[in-house]
Write a protein that holds these residues in place. Structure first.
Motif, PDB file in Angstrom:
ATOM      1  N   ARG A   1       2.254  38.784 -10.385  1.00  0.00           N
ATOM      2  CA  ARG A   1       2.232  37.810  -9.294  1.00  0.00           C
ATOM      3  C   ARG A   1       0.869  37.870  -8.622  1.00  0.00           C
ATOM      4  NH1 ARG A   1       2.981  39.402  -3.921  1.00  0.00           N
ATOM      5  NH2 ARG A   1       3.532  41.599  -3.595  1.00  0.00           N
ATOM      6  N   THR A   2       0.545  36.832  -7.902  1.00  0.00           N
ATOM      7  CA  THR A   2      -0.758  36.763  -7.241  1.00  0.00           C
ATOM      8  C   THR A   2      -0.579  36.909  -5.744  1.00  0.00           C
ATOM      9  OG1 THR A   2      -1.647  35.319  -8.972  1.00  0.00           O
ATOM     10  CG2 THR A   2      -2.809  35.345  -6.860  1.00  0.00           C
ATOM     11  N   GLN A   3      -1.394  37.735  -5.138  1.00  0.00           N
ATOM     12  CA  GLN A   3      -1.420  37.876  -3.687  1.00  0.00           C
ATOM     13  C   GLN A   3      -2.858  37.944  -3.214  1.00  0.00           C
ATOM     14  OE1 GLN A   3       1.265  40.686  -1.814  1.00  0.00           O
ATOM     15  NE2 GLN A   3      -0.200  41.109  -0.152  1.00  0.00           N
ATOM     16  N   ASP A   4      -3.175  37.090  -2.266  1.00  0.00           N
ATOM     17  CA  ASP A   4      -4.517  37.064  -1.674  1.00  0.00           C
ATOM     18  C   ASP A   4      -5.608  36.940  -2.741  1.00  0.00           C
ATOM     19  OD1 ASP A   4      -3.283  37.419   0.795  1.00  0.00           O
ATOM     20  OD2 ASP A   4      -3.420  39.594   0.669  1.00  0.00           O
ATOM     21  N   GLY A   5      -5.318  36.153  -3.789  1.00  0.00           N
ATOM     22  CA  GLY A   5      -6.314  35.924  -4.825  1.00  0.00           C
ATOM     23  C   GLY A   5      -6.439  37.028  -5.852  1.00  0.00           C
ATOM     24  N   VAL A   6      -5.568  38.035  -5.799  1.00  0.00           N
ATOM     25  CA  VAL A   6      -5.609  39.153  -6.740  1.00  0.00           C
ATOM     26  C   VAL A   6      -4.325  39.129  -7.573  1.00  0.00           C
ATOM     27  CG1 VAL A   6      -5.739  41.660  -6.993  1.00  0.00           C
ATOM     28  CG2 VAL A   6      -6.990  40.519  -5.143  1.00  0.00           C
ATOM     29  N   SER A   7      -4.466  39.322  -8.884  1.00  0.00           N
ATOM     30  CA  SER A   7      -3.316  39.379  -9.772  1.00  0.00           C
ATOM     31  C   SER A   7      -2.724  40.785  -9.744  1.00  0.00           C
ATOM     32  CB  SER A   7      -3.716  39.015 -11.207  1.00  0.00           C
ATOM     33  OG  SER A   7      -2.614  39.163 -12.089  1.00  0.00           O
ATOM     34  N   LEU A   8      -1.501  40.919  -9.248  1.00  0.00           N
ATOM     35  CA  LEU A   8      -0.807  42.200  -9.219  1.00  0.00           C
ATOM     36  C   LEU A   8       0.027  42.316 -10.486  1.00  0.00           C
ATOM     37  CD1 LEU A   8       0.461  42.224  -5.514  1.00  0.00           C
ATOM     38  CD2 LEU A   8      -1.732  43.003  -6.413  1.00  0.00           C
ATOM     39  N   GLN A   9      -0.183  43.380 -11.245  1.00  0.00           N
ATOM     40  CA  GLN A   9       0.542  43.564 -12.499  1.00  0.00           C
ATOM     41  C   GLN A   9       1.261  44.908 -12.502  1.00  0.00           C
ATOM     42  OE1 GLN A   9      -1.402  42.528 -16.136  1.00  0.00           O
ATOM     43  NE2 GLN A   9      -2.643  40.925 -15.210  1.00  0.00           N
ATOM     44  N   ARG A  10       2.455  44.886 -13.099  1.00  0.00           N
ATOM     45  CA  ARG A  10       3.282  46.093 -13.195  1.00  0.00           C
ATOM     46  C   ARG A  10       3.505  46.422 -14.666  1.00  0.00           C
ATOM     47  NH1 ARG A  10       5.653  43.064  -8.772  1.00  0.00           N
ATOM     48  NH2 ARG A  10       5.471  44.280  -6.823  1.00  0.00           N
ATOM     49  N   PRO A  11       2.562  47.035 -15.317  1.00  0.00           N
ATOM     50  CA  PRO A  11       2.664  47.281 -16.761  1.00  0.00           C
ATOM     51  C   PRO A  11       3.684  48.342 -17.151  1.00  0.00           C
ATOM     52  CG  PRO A  11       0.652  48.251 -15.893  1.00  0.00           C
ATOM     53  CD  PRO A  11       1.251  47.443 -14.779  1.00  0.00           C
ATOM     54  N   LEU A  12       4.193  49.123 -16.178  1.00  0.00           N
ATOM     55  CA  LEU A  12       5.180  50.162 -16.484  1.00  0.00           C
ATOM     56  C   LEU A  12       6.616  49.675 -16.301  1.00  0.00           C
ATOM     57  CD1 LEU A  12       3.636  53.281 -14.654  1.00  0.00           C
ATOM     58  CD2 LEU A  12       3.328  52.595 -17.038  1.00  0.00           C
ATOM     59  N   LEU A  13       6.810  48.402 -16.018  1.00  0.00           N
ATOM     60  CA  LEU A  13       8.133  47.917 -15.636  1.00  0.00           C
ATOM     61  C   LEU A  13       9.162  48.040 -16.765  1.00  0.00           C
ATOM     62  CD1 LEU A  13       8.921  46.970 -12.860  1.00  0.00           C
ATOM     63  CD2 LEU A  13       8.683  44.607 -13.618  1.00  0.00           C
ATOM     64  N   GLY A  14       8.704  48.201 -17.991  1.00  0.00           N
ATOM     65  CA  GLY A  14       9.618  48.385 -19.106  1.00  0.00           C
ATOM     66  C   GLY A  14       9.778  49.839 -19.515  1.00  0.00           C
ATOM     67  N   LEU A  15       9.299  50.767 -18.695  1.00  0.00           N
ATOM     68  CA  LEU A  15       9.317  52.190 -19.041  1.00  0.00           C
ATOM     69  C   LEU A  15      10.106  52.986 -18.018  1.00  0.00           C
ATOM     70  CD1 LEU A  15       5.564  52.550 -20.034  1.00  0.00           C
ATOM     71  CD2 LEU A  15       7.519  52.382 -21.586  1.00  0.00           C
ATOM     72  N   ARG A  16      10.732  54.082 -18.467  1.00  0.00           N
ATOM     73  CA  ARG A  16      11.533  54.925 -17.590  1.00  0.00           C
ATOM     74  C   ARG A  16      10.679  55.985 -16.911  1.00  0.00           C
ATOM     75  NH1 ARG A  16      17.049  55.033 -18.157  1.00  0.00           N
ATOM     76  NH2 ARG A  16      16.830  56.147 -16.171  1.00  0.00           N
ATOM     77  N   ARG A  17      11.066  56.304 -15.721  1.00  0.00           N
ATOM     78  CA  ARG A  17      10.389  57.340 -14.935  1.00  0.00           C
ATOM     79  C   ARG A  17      10.394  58.676 -15.683  1.00  0.00           C
ATOM     80  NH1 ARG A  17      13.360  56.991 -10.006  1.00  0.00           N
ATOM     81  NH2 ARG A  17      12.013  55.244  -9.441  1.00  0.00           N
ATOM     82  N   SER A  18      11.499  59.001 -16.325  1.00  0.00           N
ATOM     83  CA  SER A  18      11.606  60.279 -17.028  1.00  0.00           C
ATOM     84  C   SER A  18      10.624  60.368 -18.193  1.00  0.00           C
ATOM     85  CB  SER A  18      13.031  60.476 -17.537  1.00  0.00           C
ATOM     86  OG  SER A  18      13.428  59.399 -18.381  1.00  0.00           O
ATOM     87  N   ASP A  19      10.393  59.245 -18.883  1.00  0.00           N
ATOM     88  CA  ASP A  19       9.443  59.259 -19.995  1.00  0.00           C
ATOM     89  C   ASP A  19       8.023  59.498 -19.513  1.00  0.00           C
ATOM     90  OD1 ASP A  19      11.191  58.857 -22.179  1.00  0.00           O
ATOM     91  OD2 ASP A  19      11.362  56.739 -21.677  1.00  0.00           O
ATOM     92  N   LEU A  20       7.699  58.950 -18.368  1.00  0.00           N
ATOM     93  CA  LEU A  20       6.344  59.129 -17.827  1.00  0.00           C
ATOM     94  C   LEU A  20       6.118  60.590 -17.416  1.00  0.00           C
ATOM     95  CD1 LEU A  20       6.141  55.858 -15.713  1.00  0.00           C
ATOM     96  CD2 LEU A  20       5.025  56.314 -17.899  1.00  0.00           C
ATOM     97  N   ARG A  21       7.120  61.201 -16.837  1.00  0.00           N
ATOM     98  CA  ARG A  21       6.972  62.605 -16.462  1.00  0.00           C
ATOM     99  C   ARG A  21       6.946  63.510 -17.698  1.00  0.00           C
ATOM    100  NH1 ARG A  21       7.966  59.913 -12.361  1.00  0.00           N
ATOM    101  NH2 ARG A  21       7.890  60.635 -10.193  1.00  0.00           N
TER     102      ARG A  21
END
Length: 427
Positions: free
Chosen positions: A164-184
């Motif tokens: 999504r865009t806020q204040d002219g900046v593209s905010l991206q969530r590239p981890l949204l398909g990943l689990r917290r446990s996998d990252l740890r």
């Protein structure tokens, strides 16, 4: 899509995670990507993974940490993140919530808004078009549960958008398909540490209560993957409804004197969801706000508008005039401090003084409208014209470009009508 296939060690491997992240960034790649890193496991993993993702690409990564000053140790933690970033060869900046928290109200909401404002300002100042955030599938599941509690509609249950865009900046969530446990698991395998925020155990916060409740709900089949799927399904519905709203707006809406105008007869016949969406976006576009009002006040505002009545909401005034619904700024929210011609005024207008000299820009106001003999010829309600820009000199009205008294001057909106229509398609 939620990536869940583990490797032999019991979690997703580094290559799987890097590949999943790389797919979130399609060509052409931005020259710079900002990374918001709090120090927690998710954002620290994001920083390391993005470093691996773009090791062979001409993409500069820059890191920022927001110090909300809510805990005594917050500054030290921000400095620890700076050291982590420096070890990776990444520039790091600490952004401080200078005003600090307000003594009343929703502190988490205040902190969230401040965080995004600081991060997007930092990104703009550094020429960063894309800002990566560390939200995971677990965060998405928690968001859906919290919005269910508020009886949210399609938009709310769609959860957090990947982009999504806020204040002219593209905010991206590239981890949204990943689990917290996998990252740890990934961080432990790499021998990397992160900072545990003690507030993550504080059940006075709704999100923490929801996070702990999810562990119980899993026994009922209400799992993180199931909730993420709900969000994805609602996201598809959201897109379809956005297109419907966009096409409807093309048929019954126009922008006039900085106000959004709907044909009352057609607006009355719309499905509830579409009339709701049109009104929400009109309020956001007129007020410049980032967040939609709560659903119940919105339902009431739409109902009043359909009856031909008037109301105020989210810094806007909603009124009926000659079989049309007008949404304009509420007079109390309009910039009162005088501005200079040629500069942006009220974050919405740029006024050009022509040959007039020594003038200042002010809202026209009710008294100013009375000084414009031809204002009725503009076919705009007086309250709409009252919040438009005008030029004054020593207490005398010199020009009101939108009220039939141009006097060689003009006023141009910062945002075009096309931006309003396009906003109905964005999330």
């Amino acid at each position: 899509m939620l990536l869940t296939q583990p490797n032999a060690a019991g979690g997703l491997g580094r290559d799987d995670l890097v590949s999943a992240l790389r797919q979130q960034f399609t060509p052409p790649l931005p020259a710079r990507i900002g990374i918001a890193v709090s120090g927690g496991g998710d954002s620290v993993a994001l920083m390391h993974l993005l470093k691996d993702c773009f090791c062979d690409d001409p993409v500069e990564l820059m890191v920022a940490t927001v110090d909300h000053q809510l805990r005594p140790e917050s500054r030290q933690e921000a400095e620890e993140v700076a050291q982590m970033a420096q070890q990776l060869g990444l520039r790091h900046d600490i952004l401080t919530w200078g005003e600090g928290p307000e003594p009343t109200g929703n502190l988490q909401d205040q902190a969230r808004r401040a965080r995004y404002a600081l991060l997007t300002a930092w990104a703009r100042q550094n020429g960063i078009p894309v800002l990566a955030l560390g939200h995971t599938a677990d965060d998405q599941a928690e968001t859906v549960i919290m919005r269910l509690k508020r009886a949210a509609g399609v938009n709310g249950l769609a959860g957090m958008a990947r982009r999504r865009t806020q204040d002219g900046v593209s905010l991206q969530r590239p981890l949204l398909g990943l689990r917290r446990s996998d990252l740890r698991h990934y961080l432990r395998a790499m021998g990397r540490s992160w900072i545990e925020d003690p507030s993550n155990e504080d059940e006075t916060y709704d999100r923490i209560k929801t996070r702990k409740a999810l562990a119980v709900l899993e026994d009922l089949g209400l799992t993180v993957p199931a909730l993420v799927t709900v969000a994805q399904n609602m996201g598809k519905a959201q897109t379809a409804l956005g297109w419907y709203a966009f096409l409807t707006a093309r048929d019954l809406a126009e922008i006039k004197a900085g106000a959004v105008v709907f044909e009352l007869r057609k607006f009355r016949t719309l499905p509830d969801e579409i009339s709701h969406r049109l009104m929400v976006q009109a309020l956001l576009w007129v007020s410049g706000g980032q967040y939609a009002p709560r659903r119940q006040p919105m339902i009431e505002a739409v109902a009043i508008a359909q009856r031909g009545g008037s109301s105020t909401l989210a810094g806007c005034r909603i009124l009926s005039h000659r079989d049309k619904i007008w949404i304009c700024r509420e007079a109390a929210t309009v910039q009162q401090a005088p501005g200079d011609p040629g500069e942006v005024w009220d974050q919405r207008w740029r006024v050009f003084a022509g040959k007039l000299e020594a003038c200042e820009v002010r809202p026209l106001g009710a008294a100013g409208v009375k000084l414009c003999p031809d204002w009725r010829a503009e076919d705009c309600p007086a309250p709409v014209l009252e919040v438009t820009p005008s030029l004054w000199r020593e207490g005398n009205l010199m020009a009101a470009p939108l009220a039939g008294f141009a006097n060689g001057c003009s006023a141009e909106p910062i945002n075009s009508a096309e931006e309003f229509f396009a906003s109905l398609l964005s999330h």
